[in-house]
Design an enzyme around this catalytic site. Structure first.
Site, PDB file in Angstrom:
ATOM      1  CB  SER A 118      41.372  30.131  30.475  1.00  0.00           C
ATOM      2  OG  SER A 118      41.139  29.029  29.889  1.00  0.00           O
TER       3      SER A 118
ATOM      4  CG  ASP B 264      34.737  19.216  24.982  1.00  0.00           C
ATOM      5  OD1 ASP B 264      35.214  20.392  25.281  1.00  0.00           O
ATOM      6  OD2 ASP B 264      34.115  19.234  24.928  1.00  0.00           O
TER       7      ASP B 264
ATOM      8  CG  PHE C 185      29.647  17.321  25.084  1.00  0.00           C
ATOM      9  CD1 PHE C 185      28.383  16.769  24.311  1.00  0.00           C
ATOM     10  CD2 PHE C 185      29.202  18.204  25.905  1.00  0.00           C
ATOM     11  CE1 PHE C 185      27.433  17.715  23.861  1.00  0.00           C
ATOM     12  CE2 PHE C 185      29.028  19.355  25.692  1.00  0.00           C
ATOM     13  CZ  PHE C 185      27.247  18.968  24.479  1.00  0.00           C
TER      14      PHE C 185
ATOM     15  CG  PHE D  22      37.855  39.503  35.945  1.00  0.00           C
ATOM     16  CD1 PHE D  22      37.351  38.574  36.057  1.00  0.00           C
ATOM     17  CD2 PHE D  22      37.547  40.964  37.000  1.00  0.00           C
ATOM     18  CE1 PHE D  22      37.766  38.273  37.621  1.00  0.00           C
ATOM     19  CE2 PHE D  22      37.960  40.199  38.146  1.00  0.00           C
ATOM     20  CZ  PHE D  22      38.158  38.988  38.028  1.00  0.00           C
TER      21      PHE D  22
ATOM     22  CE1 TYR E 113      37.816  33.018  26.816  1.00  0.00           C
ATOM     23  CE2 TYR E 113      38.039  30.710  26.822  1.00  0.00           C
ATOM     24  CZ  TYR E 113      37.802  31.334  27.470  1.00  0.00           C
ATOM     25  OH  TYR E 113      38.527  31.667  28.760  1.00  0.00           O
TER      26      TYR E 113
ATOM     27  CE  LYS F 227      31.535  34.010  30.789  1.00  0.00           C
ATOM     28  NZ  LYS F 227      30.887  33.288  32.449  1.00  0.00           N
TER      29      LYS F 227
ATOM     30  CG  ASP G 213      30.397  45.042  32.682  1.00  0.00           C
ATOM     31  OD1 ASP G 213      30.456  43.894  33.396  1.00  0.00           O
ATOM     32  OD2 ASP G 213      29.889  44.925  31.967  1.00  0.00           O
TER      33      ASP G 213
ATOM     34  CE  LYS H 145      40.764  34.991  28.500  1.00  0.00           C
ATOM     35  NZ  LYS H 145      40.092  35.886  29.645  1.00  0.00           N
TER      36      LYS H 145
END
Ligand code: UD1
Length: 336
Positions: free
Chosen positions: A125, A298, A218, A81, A150, A85, A32, A154
């Site tokens: 994701s 979104d 939202f 991981f 982002y 993000k 990490d 992925k």
């Protein structure tokens, strides 16, 4: 005893996965860079399991350090991981995301291949699906153009891994997480968002705790039962356990392709208002909220078809929304 490298093992999902690995008899070494985590998590993990994992503070962008790590440690598998993000940040700092999430991935894979470490689990994701045409979302749903750098990392990460498995001994499983929430039952590890939380549940919890005045919901004009957007919220401990079964599948050579993809969710869609109501029910705490405009980028609704993970991995989410939200609240209370 099999030794597993967990990159980003002091982060939110990483730390929960380290605990599950240790509980099922794996030896763990964590890499990490502490960019979004704290060294204190190491002692917290140790206090849950009674075993101190090995820890190397390495920035995976340091190619030489990654090479040296693989020379020093004999590893059976990698759960990867380590990545940035924050969706919004990625829009403003795309190169940070491509370097942190893609360059580092290539370094780790190169060293795995050079050192004959064949087993790789990747944090992917549900963002790869974008707004899927059909719900629930199966692994066969087409991936959509990424909404953010982002999301692109992925999607690109999956492609890089799959291409590599075609021409090397690498075997990989990409787990496509839906929305991870909750914290360990001991409240010794959990999500620690820096600054103002961008994700729903940390914001709900901080509002109930009086740290934030009011939650902004939202949009209530989505084409969903109550007009608010729908997601599949999965308890982080259930999610952590999915990594163990995926890893064992590779270690036992039970995989059916050299690169496999699994949805990891509960299969249940919950709206933003469902989350608020479930939180209030689980904790007896009121959440002050107001409806505001939709958030850019979104989607309307996403929840998983989990049959493939259920049938192939023999994994199923066991904890429900209220349990997850109660654990998030208990974790928040423990931070006082
Ligand atoms: C977000 C990311 C996703 C990432 C995931 C990691 C975006 C667009 N997507 O998913 O790529 O993999 O986090 O956990 O950022 N909401 C509110 N008020 C808030 C915060 C959120 O109403 O203050 C709503 C959102 O509009 C959404 C839902 O709650 O409908 C969940 O939001 P969030 O927790 O940010 O997750 P996602 O956007 O689904």
């Amino acid at each position: 005893m099999k030794k597993i490298l967990v990159t980003g093992g002091l982060g939110y999902i990483g730390s929960h996965t380290v605990v599950e690995l240790q509980n099922t008899g794996f030896e763990v070494v964590i890499i990490d860079d502490l960019s979004n985590s704290s060294k204190e998590v190491l002692s917290r993990i140790t206090s849950i399991t009674g075993i101190k994992p090995d820890f190397e503070e390495i920035d995976l962008k340091n190619k030489q350090a990654v090479e040296q790590f693989f020379k020093n440690y004999s590893i059976d598998g990698v759960i990867h991981f380590a990545a940035s993000k924050a969706v919004g940040e990625s829009v403003n700092e795309p190169l940070k995301y491509y370097e942190n999430n893609i360059t580092t991935l290539t370094y780790v894979l190169k060293e795995m291949i050079a050192n004959q470490v064949p087993n790789f689990i990747f944090s992917s994701s549900c963002t790869v699906y974008g707004q899927a045409d059909e719900l629930p979302i199966t692994e066969n749903a087409p991936t959509k153009p990424a909404e953010s750098p982002y999301g692109a990392t992925k999607k690109m990460g999956e492609i890089i891994i799959e291409d590599t498995t075609k021409v090397t001994a690498l075997k990989a499983i990409a787990l496509r997480y839906f929305n991870p929430i909750g914290a360990h039952e001991t409240s010794k590890i959990g999500e620690l968002p820096l600054g103002v939380p961008q994700n729903l549940v940390p914001f709900v919890v901080q509002t109930a705790a009086g740290i934030r005045e009011c939650l902004s919901v939202f949009g209530d004009d989505y084409n969903t039962p109550d007009g608010t957007a729908v997601r599949d919220y999965i308890h982080v401990v259930d999610l952590a356990k999915a990594h163990i079964v995926a890893l064992n599948r590779l270690l036992n050579n039970e995989n059916k392709a050299t690169c496999e993809f699994f949805n990891i969710g509960t299969g249940k869609g919950s709206s933003v208002l469902d989350v608020i109501n479930a939180f209030e029910k689980a904790t007896n705490k009121k959440v002050n909220y107001k409806i505001v405009a939709r958030r850019a980028g979104d989607i309307t609704a996403a929840y998983a078809d989990t049959s493939l993970a259920n049938n192939e991995l023999g994994w199923k989410a066991e904890l429900g929304l209220e349990e997850a939200l109660a654990s998030s609240w208990k974790w928040q209370e423990s931070l006082k």
